[in-house]
Design an enzyme around this catalytic site. Structure first.
Site, PDB file in Angstrom:
ATOM      1  CG  ASN A 117      23.038 -10.012  40.248  1.00 49.58           C
ATOM      2  OD1 ASN A 117      22.452 -11.277  41.070  1.00 49.58           O
ATOM      3  ND2 ASN A 117      22.117  -9.577  39.319  1.00 49.58           N
ATOM      4  CB  ALA A 118      20.063 -10.866  45.255  1.00 49.49           C
ATOM      5  NE  ARG A 119      18.302 -15.830  37.766  1.00 54.39           N
ATOM      6  CZ  ARG A 119      19.090 -16.555  37.941  1.00 54.39           C
ATOM      7  NH1 ARG A 119      19.934 -16.797  38.071  1.00 54.39           N
ATOM      8  NH2 ARG A 119      18.692 -17.494  37.112  1.00 54.39           N
ATOM      9  NE  ARG A 172      30.650 -23.745  41.919  1.00 55.23           N
ATOM     10  CZ  ARG A 172      30.184 -24.305  40.215  1.00 55.23           C
ATOM     11  NH1 ARG A 172      29.907 -25.567  40.611  1.00 55.23           N
ATOM     12  NH2 ARG A 172      30.189 -23.539  39.359  1.00 55.23           N
TER      13      ARG A 172
END
Length: 70
Positions: free
Chosen positions: A20-22, A31
């Site tokens: 998901n976007a979150r 990262r």
């Protein structure tokens, strides 16, 4: 006698990733930063390009909020 060269063998990996976007923003926040291992940074930079192309408004908001996941 001569030197015989073997053909190079290119290795590749295919990823199928559901996120998901979150979670994606959280991954990139961790990262794609300077203290991450180089290999994961490279992967994160590639994922970030995909993010920018596929969700431009969410990407813009993420950048405007200091690249932190909500």
């Amino acid at each position: 006698t001569g030197i015989q060269l073997l053909p190079s063998r290119r290795k590749s990996t295919e990823w199928i990733w559901s996120v998901n976007a979150r979670s994606l923003m959280s991954f990139l926040s961790l990262r794609a930063e300077k203290h991450a291992q180089r290999e994961i940074q490279d992967y994160a930079y590639a994922v970030e390009e995909f993010f920018k192309e596929t969700m431009p408004e969410t990407y813009r908001a993420w950048n405007e909020n200091g690249r932190m996941a909500p």
